[in-house]
Design a protein around this motif. Sequence first.
Motif, PDB file in Angstrom:
ATOM      1  N   ASP A  17       0.808  -1.227   0.000  1.00 17.74           N
ATOM      2  CA  ASP A  17       0.000   0.000   0.000  1.00 17.74           C
ATOM      3  C   ASP A  17       0.838   1.273   0.000  1.00 17.74           C
ATOM      4  O   ASP A  17       0.373   2.349   0.376  1.00 17.74           O
ATOM      5  N   ALA A  18       2.097   1.163  -0.423  1.00 19.24           N
ATOM      6  CA  ALA A  18       2.948   2.324  -0.746  1.00 19.24           C
ATOM      7  C   ALA A  18       3.099   3.320   0.391  1.00 19.24           C
ATOM      8  O   ALA A  18       2.810   4.514   0.228  1.00 19.24           O
ATOM      9  N   PRO A  19       3.577   2.910   1.575  1.00 19.05           N
ATOM     10  CA  PRO A  19       3.823   3.894   2.635  1.00 19.05           C
ATOM     11  C   PRO A  19       4.871   4.910   2.196  1.00 19.05           C
ATOM     12  O   PRO A  19       5.821   4.585   1.500  1.00 19.05           O
ATOM     13  N   GLY A  20       4.663   6.161   2.630  1.00 15.20           N
ATOM     14  CA  GLY A  20       5.563   7.248   2.255  1.00 15.20           C
ATOM     15  C   GLY A  20       5.059   8.071   1.090  1.00 15.20           C
ATOM     16  O   GLY A  20       5.425   9.242   0.954  1.00 15.20           O
ATOM     17  N   TRP A  21       4.235   7.487   0.236  1.00 13.90           N
ATOM     18  CA  TRP A  21       3.704   8.206  -0.924  1.00 13.90           C
ATOM     19  C   TRP A  21       2.366   8.855  -0.587  1.00 13.90           C
ATOM     20  O   TRP A  21       1.543   8.295   0.133  1.00 13.90           O
ATOM     21  N   HIS A  22       2.156  10.045  -1.141  1.00 12.02           N
ATOM     22  CA  HIS A  22       0.848  10.706  -1.099  1.00 12.02           C
ATOM     23  C   HIS A  22       0.224  10.524  -2.475  1.00 12.02           C
ATOM     24  O   HIS A  22       0.762  11.006  -3.486  1.00 12.02           O
ATOM     25  N   ILE A  23      -0.894   9.818  -2.526  1.00 10.07           N
ATOM     26  CA  ILE A  23      -1.496   9.420  -3.802  1.00 10.07           C
ATOM     27  C   ILE A  23      -2.940   9.905  -3.859  1.00 10.07           C
ATOM     28  O   ILE A  23      -3.746   9.591  -2.979  1.00 10.07           O
ATOM     29  N   GLU A  24      -3.257  10.676  -4.891  1.00 11.52           N
ATOM     30  CA  GLU A  24      -4.634  11.100  -5.162  1.00 11.52           C
ATOM     31  C   GLU A  24      -4.907  10.930  -6.655  1.00 11.52           C
ATOM     32  O   GLU A  24      -4.086  11.316  -7.493  1.00 11.52           O
ATOM     33  N   HIS A  25      -6.057  10.379  -6.979  1.00  7.05           N
ATOM     34  CA  HIS A  25      -6.513  10.225  -8.365  1.00  7.05           C
ATOM     35  C   HIS A  25      -5.511   9.427  -9.207  1.00  7.05           C
ATOM     36  O   HIS A  25      -5.305   9.692 -10.395  1.00  7.05           O
ATOM     37  N   ALA A  26      -4.873   8.461  -8.569  1.00  4.15           N
ATOM     38  CA  ALA A  26      -4.009   7.500  -9.252  1.00  4.15           C
ATOM     39  C   ALA A  26      -4.251   6.164  -8.557  1.00  4.15           C
ATOM     40  O   ALA A  26      -4.799   6.114  -7.446  1.00  4.15           O
ATOM     41  N   SER A  27      -3.845   5.067  -9.180  1.00  9.45           N
ATOM     42  CA  SER A  27      -4.215   3.762  -8.642  1.00  9.45           C
ATOM     43  C   SER A  27      -3.028   2.814  -8.625  1.00  9.45           C
ATOM     44  O   SER A  27      -2.130   2.875  -9.476  1.00  9.45           O
ATOM     45  N   LEU A  28      -3.011   1.944  -7.624  1.00  5.03           N
ATOM     46  CA  LEU A  28      -2.032   0.877  -7.556  1.00  5.03           C
ATOM     47  C   LEU A  28      -2.508  -0.292  -8.412  1.00  5.03           C
ATOM     48  O   LEU A  28      -3.671  -0.689  -8.334  1.00  5.03           O
ATOM     49  N   VAL A  29      -1.611  -0.807  -9.239  1.00  7.88           N
ATOM     50  CA  VAL A  29      -1.920  -1.980 -10.058  1.00  7.88           C
ATOM     51  C   VAL A  29      -1.071  -3.142  -9.574  1.00  7.88           C
ATOM     52  O   VAL A  29      -0.068  -2.960  -8.886  1.00  7.88           O
TER      53      VAL A  29
END
Length: 292
Positions: A17-29
Motif C-alpha cells: 500500500d505504498a507507505p511514504g507516498w501521497h497518492i490522489e486520483h491515481a491507482s495501484l496496479v
Amino acid sequence: PVHHGENLLLSPGFEDDAPGWHIEHASLVHRGDAHSGGQAIRIDATSQQPVVTQRLPVSPGATYTVSAWIRRMTNHPTTTIRAVFLDAAGATLTTADMTHTTPAATYVYRQATVLAPLDAATMELRLGHALQGRVLFDDIRVLDRNLLANPGFETRAPSGQDDIAPGWRFERGGLVIDDPAHVRGRSRALALIGAAEYRQVSQTVPIQGGRSYRISGWVKRGTDIPEFRFQFDGAGQNRIPLASTPPSVYRYVSRQATAPGKATKLTVRLRLEAGARDISYFDDLMIEEITP
C-alpha cells in the motif's frame, strides 16, 4: 543504471500500500502490470489532477540521481518527473523537471541528476507531472553519492539493539533513537548522552588521495557543544565548527577538504566530551566527493 548511495525513498516499488507516498486520483496496479514485485502505480491524465508525491530529506549542495522504470500505455511519448526543493520552513526554492521519452507498451529505465540548492532541506518528488495519457511507474530511486553506510541510522542491527548500528563503530556510548521530536530525517537519529565519560561513534570509508570531499551532516545540540571530527589517514584531525549552531534545533554543517596524495581512508567521529550534561543528536550525515 547508476549504483551509489542508498535509496532514499520509502516503498520505491509501491509495495504494501505504498507507505511514504501521497497518492490522489491515481491507482495501484498488481503483479501483471508491475515491473518487479507485486505492485506499481498507474497515473491517468483526467480532469482531476493526479497526485503521486513523496517528500524526503536532502543535504544542501548534494547531487541526486532520480531514476524510474516507466511504461507508457498511450501514444504520448514524453513523461515528466518533477523534483521540488524546499527550505526548512517548507518554502519552494527551485524546481527541476526531468522529461523522458519512452516507447509504448514496455518498461524502460530512465534516470537524470538534480542538484539541491544551498538552502535545501527537503525534496518533493512528483511523478507524472503535467501528464498526458496513461503511464505506469515502478522501482523509483533517489540516490545520493554518499560514501557513508547507514548515514541516517535507519538500518537497525539484526538484534534490535539501540546501542549499535550497521556501518558505525559505537566506541563508547551512543544510542539510536526513534523519538520524532529529535529525528531530522526518516525515523531514527543518533543521540550522544552526556556522562562522566566521553561518548563517541565513528565510521571509516575508502577515498582517493588528491581528491576533494564534502563532510556534512545535521546536528541538534544541547547546552554542551559536541564535536564533529574528520581525519584522513596519514594526516591530522579536523573539526567542523558547531559552536555557532543554536541549541535545540537541527542545523546543517559542512566542511570541504582535499585528501593528501597518499590517503586511502577518511574517518568521521561524532563525539561528546566527558562531563557533558545534555544530549546532542546527529542525523543524515554525508561524505561526498566534490566533482571539479
